[in-house]
Write a protein that holds these residues in place. Sequence first.
Motif, PDB file in Angstrom:
ATOM      1  N   GLN A  22       3.424  -8.679   4.523  1.00 31.53           N
ATOM      2  CA  GLN A  22       4.245  -7.490   4.306  1.00 31.53           C
ATOM      3  C   GLN A  22       4.832  -6.937   5.594  1.00 31.53           C
ATOM      4  O   GLN A  22       5.908  -6.343   5.571  1.00 31.53           O
ATOM      5  N   GLN A  63      -4.407  -4.830   0.073  1.00 33.35           N
ATOM      6  CA  GLN A  63      -3.794  -5.027   1.386  1.00 33.35           C
ATOM      7  C   GLN A  63      -4.853  -5.050   2.485  1.00 33.35           C
ATOM      8  O   GLN A  63      -5.798  -4.264   2.460  1.00 33.35           O
ATOM      9  N   GLU A  65      -5.214  -5.410   6.886  1.00 34.09           N
ATOM     10  CA  GLU A  65      -4.617  -5.523   8.206  1.00 34.09           C
ATOM     11  C   GLU A  65      -5.449  -6.533   8.982  1.00 34.09           C
ATOM     12  O   GLU A  65      -6.672  -6.443   9.025  1.00 34.09           O
ATOM     13  N   VAL A  91       0.115  -6.860   8.125  1.00 33.89           N
ATOM     14  CA  VAL A  91      -0.415  -6.359   6.861  1.00 33.89           C
ATOM     15  C   VAL A  91      -0.130  -7.428   5.817  1.00 33.89           C
ATOM     16  O   VAL A  91       1.019  -7.873   5.662  1.00 33.89           O
ATOM     17  N   LEU A  93      -0.761  -8.824   1.779  1.00 36.68           N
ATOM     18  CA  LEU A  93      -1.110  -8.566   0.384  1.00 36.68           C
ATOM     19  C   LEU A  93      -1.902  -9.764  -0.114  1.00 36.68           C
ATOM     20  O   LEU A  93      -1.453 -10.908   0.007  1.00 36.68           O
TER      21      LEU A  93
END
Length: 170
Positions: A22, A63, A65, A91, A93
């Motif tokens: 993302q 999500q 990081e 980031v 998904l």
Amino acid sequence: MADNQQAAAGSEQATQPQFALQRIYVKDLSFESPNSPMVFQDQWKPQVNLDLNTTHSKVSDTQYEVVLSLTVTAKLDEKVAYLVEIQQAGVFLMQGFPEQQIGPMLGAYCPNLLFPYARESIDNIVSKGSFPALMLAPVNFDAIFAQAVKRKQQEAEGNGAAAPEAPQTH
């Protein structure tokens, strides 16, 4: 009948694992050349050391990081020519994956996607520091992750505790 087929296809798509990058960003970047300008007078035959680490955190239910931290130190004899530290982050998904697949994705697959961006940033900042270009060699994050899993399992066996499912790589 066509409606039943479409409904079945729709439910299959809903249960299919989804993965998407993302956002990619530099979380932190530092460049130091503590011995300049004197270091430019020496013959350029540096000893380059690379340290890397990955961490991850859950941002939401779907999500994550992932942060790839690299530290590059170039020395001429014992003098530091430059030091670059970068935290390249992304980031991701991840939805519908079995728990046992999340660890390898966070520990190996995602850092593998982030590495070229970190490598480019390091090369760019080193060049702007007036040093020759530095193109880091590829890194085998799968092997690093496998070593981290093995190390965690050995530690867990020694302590009698269960090994974590997604160890952090160092």
